[in-house]
Each structure stands twice: as C-alpha cells, then as structure tokens.
Design an enzyme around this catalytic site. Structure first.
Site, PDB file in Angstrom:
ATOM      1  N   ASP A   1      -8.146   4.717  -5.157  1.00  0.00           N
ATOM      2  CA  ASP A   1      -9.610   4.747  -5.120  1.00  0.00           C
ATOM      3  C   ASP A   1     -10.145   6.071  -5.668  1.00  0.00           C
ATOM      4  O   ASP A   1     -11.267   6.459  -5.371  1.00  0.00           O
ATOM      5  CB  ASP A   1     -10.103   4.539  -3.676  1.00  0.00           C
ATOM      6  CG  ASP A   1     -11.547   4.065  -3.613  1.00  0.00           C
ATOM      7  OD1 ASP A   1     -12.130   3.803  -4.693  1.00  0.00           O
ATOM      8  OD2 ASP A   1     -12.100   3.960  -2.502  1.00  0.00           O
TER       9      ASP A   1
ATOM     10  N   ASP B   1      -1.526   6.289   2.375  1.00  0.00           N
ATOM     11  CA  ASP B   1      -1.912   7.040   3.573  1.00  0.00           C
ATOM     12  C   ASP B   1      -3.196   6.553   4.218  1.00  0.00           C
ATOM     13  O   ASP B   1      -3.402   6.745   5.414  1.00  0.00           O
ATOM     14  CB  ASP B   1      -2.087   8.524   3.220  1.00  0.00           C
ATOM     15  CG  ASP B   1      -3.329   8.755   2.373  1.00  0.00           C
ATOM     16  OD1 ASP B   1      -4.353   9.229   2.915  1.00  0.00           O
ATOM     17  OD2 ASP B   1      -3.299   8.439   1.179  1.00  0.00           O
TER      18      ASP B   1
ATOM     19  N   ASP C   1      -0.279   4.981  -3.931  1.00  0.00           N
ATOM     20  CA  ASP C   1      -1.625   5.516  -3.825  1.00  0.00           C
ATOM     21  C   ASP C   1      -1.591   6.877  -4.520  1.00  0.00           C
ATOM     22  O   ASP C   1      -0.521   7.378  -4.862  1.00  0.00           O
ATOM     23  CB  ASP C   1      -2.004   5.641  -2.345  1.00  0.00           C
ATOM     24  CG  ASP C   1      -3.383   6.245  -2.126  1.00  0.00           C
ATOM     25  OD1 ASP C   1      -4.286   5.998  -2.957  1.00  0.00           O
ATOM     26  OD2 ASP C   1      -3.552   6.982  -1.143  1.00  0.00           O
TER      27      ASP C   1
ATOM     28  N   ASP D   1      -4.337   9.942  -3.986  1.00  0.00           N
ATOM     29  CA  ASP D   1      -4.789  11.037  -3.131  1.00  0.00           C
ATOM     30  C   ASP D   1      -3.989  11.076  -1.835  1.00  0.00           C
ATOM     31  O   ASP D   1      -3.804  10.050  -1.167  1.00  0.00           O
ATOM     32  CB  ASP D   1      -6.268  10.878  -2.794  1.00  0.00           C
ATOM     33  CG  ASP D   1      -7.168  11.056  -4.005  1.00  0.00           C
ATOM     34  OD1 ASP D   1      -6.727  11.689  -4.976  1.00  0.00           O
ATOM     35  OD2 ASP D   1      -8.312  10.558  -3.977  1.00  0.00           O
TER      36      ASP D   1
ATOM     37  N   ASP E   1     -11.351  13.828  -5.204  1.00  0.00           N
ATOM     38  CA  ASP E   1     -12.813  13.930  -5.247  1.00  0.00           C
ATOM     39  C   ASP E   1     -13.286  15.185  -4.520  1.00  0.00           C
ATOM     40  O   ASP E   1     -14.049  15.995  -5.058  1.00  0.00           O
ATOM     41  CB  ASP E   1     -13.460  12.695  -4.602  1.00  0.00           C
ATOM     42  CG  ASP E   1     -13.198  11.415  -5.368  1.00  0.00           C
ATOM     43  OD1 ASP E   1     -12.869  11.494  -6.573  1.00  0.00           O
ATOM     44  OD2 ASP E   1     -13.315  10.338  -4.766  1.00  0.00           O
TER      45      ASP E   1
END
Length: 304
Positions: free
Chosen positions: A95, A173, A9, A11, A20
């Site tokens: 994402d 996470d 992942d 972030d 973001d």
C-alpha cells in the site's frame, strides 16, 4: 524454476519504516500532515502532501535522496537476492506507491529480483510534482472487502497469484496483510512480523489461518525464517543441493559446485558490496554469497 511465489509487503517488511511517513518526516512536513490526517483519506492526503512539498521548493530529486536513506536491513536484502538466485518468483503487494518502492529497490540493487510490484500508482507530472493515486479508485466503486482499506484489497491480488497454481510465502506486518493471509491454505506460509498488527490479528484466532505461520521480529530473523522455508526440497522443482552454498563455507569466494558454474565466474567480486552473511547459529551455517555467484546460479537455473 522454483515452485513457489514469495510475496512481500514493503513498508516495515522490506524496509524497516513506513515509506510515506519517512518522506513526510524527512522533508519537514509532519505538522501539516498530522493536521490534515483526520480530514482526508490516506491516498488523497499523500497526493496533497506531495503538492505541499513541491510548493516548498522540494524537487523529485530531493524525495529520491530521502528514499535512499530509508532503513533496509542488509539481511533482508541478502534474503531477497538468495531467493532470486534460486529461481523463486518474488513479488511485492504493498500500500505504498510505485515511485517510493522503485527508488528504494533501485538504490539497493534489488529491483530486478521482482517480477511484479503491485501498489498505488504514482508519476511525476509536467511541473515536476509527484502525483499519487489509489490502486483501486474507491471514488468510482468499492472493492467489496470490509477488512481492507478502500484503496486496496490485497486478497484480490493474491487470489490472482494463487490461480497460477503455485504455493505462496506471504511476508507482512500490517492490518492490510491479514485478509490475504486468510486466503492462503495448506502448503502455503504466512510470515507475520511479531507484535505488529498482522501478528496480533492472527494470534486473536489462529484457527482462521490455514497456512503455516512462521513469525519473525527483525531483519536477520526474517532472513533466517524465509531461507529455512525455501530450502525445503519439496518447494523447489528440480531441487539441486549443489546449487546452494555448503554449510562450512566461510568468509571467502564460493567455489564452483557445477561445471556450469566455474570458479572463474567469481573473479573480481567484492565481499563488502554484495556479501550475504547468515547467522552462524542457523541451519545454513556461515557463508558469503557475492553477486557473481547469484548471476551464475540464475544462469544455471535457466539452462537446466
């Protein structure tokens, strides 16, 4: 070539923040973002916020400079370089969005370590505004997964990776990382960040996760746990202990361990810029690993 894929992942896994939120907060758009958040899905909201930031006179350069300041623990960067040097296949499933991820990885000299970046598309339009769109266009159809956000089911991506026949280490996470964790099986690993949503979900019923769970909490621990996994001989095809730094190697240049990796390969390197120093208490010992050594190891893997 290593017989395992390491899936990160981004972030709060590679960087220690949400990219973001980092950009929005750093560019002074938090209040508007929080006002609009209850009214719009996340991806359209991010695209809208980039329009607002552009209208305020902020340029793509300004966004890039903010991204360069996003916190990335040096131990995480070191672990990425180490795994890459040993020939592991590193990929990102996130994402976030392409521009944010690529800007940060380029700044830290890590982008070449990854063979894939699976994330929400983004581009700079003719007016110089950053546009962000969903990985899966949920306005046209649903991806069919009730566990994941409408714009991305990470399991769909991980399922494709698994079809290549390699074992997987999955590091994440968030809630969106739970679905792909359920997909993994025996011989795979999940590395959830302790006291974050993925860890909480796994703890709620550990029997649902068939992969081996190895938790971590902060960057140095993330590095240590990952390196303990990838140094296991059974997960490296053609495993050669001589490719790895000796446990007693201290703060200096790494001596060549193979005729294909001569000592002169390390000339001119700088410890400050590219060192990898592990926790002296862990199984790897304390050592410095410079980029010349990474490049030499990568060439060694290609030639053997």
């Amino acid at each position: 070539m290593a017989g395992m894929v390491i899936v990160f992942d981004f972030d709060k896994t590679i960087i220690d923040c949400d990219s973001d939120n980092w950009v929005i907060d750093q560019l002074g758009a938090t209040q508007l973002f929080e006002t609009l958040l209850p009214t719009m899905p996340w991806n359209p909201l991010l695209d809208r916020m980039m329009a607002e930031i552009h209208a305020q006179g902020k340029t793509i350069y300004d966004i890039g400079e903010v991204l360069k300041r996003a916190p990335l623990d040096r131990h995480v960067a070191s672990a990425i370089r180490y795994a890459y040097a040993l020939g592991f296949d590193l990929r990102i499933v996130s994402d976030a969005n392409v521009f944010f991820i690529e800007e940060i990885l380029k700044h830290h000299g890590l982008i070449e370590c990854f063979t894939e970046i699976n994330t929400n598309p983004s581009y700079v339009d003719g007016d110089g505004r950053l546009r962000i769109s969903p990985f899966h266009d949920f306005t046209i159809s649903s991806h069919g997964c009730l566990l994941c956000p409408p714009n991305m089911c990470k399991s769909k991506i991980v399922e494709r990776i698994r079809s290549e026949g390699k074992k997987i280490v999955y590091i994440g996470d968030g809630k969106g990382d739970y679905c792909p964790s359920l997909l993994l099986g025996h011989g795979d690993f999940v590395m959830p960040r302790r006291n974050y949503p993925l860890w909480d979900l796994i703890q709620s019923d550990p029997s649902l996760v068939k992969a081996e769970v190895q938790e971590w909490s902060y960057g140095e621990e993330e590095e240590r746990v990952l390196l303990q996994i990838i140094r296991r001989p059974e997960y490296v095809v053609g495993y050669r202990p001589e490719m790895l730094p000796p446990a007693d190697c201290k703060m200096g240049l790494m001596p060549g361990k193979s005729p294909r990796v001569p000592p002169e390969s390390f000339a001119g390197s700088t410890v400050e810029d590219s060192a990898l120093v592990t926790d002296p208490k862990n199984i790897l010992g304390s050592f410095t690993y410079n980029m010349h050594y990474y490049e030499s190891l990568q060439n060694f893997n290609r030639n053997n």
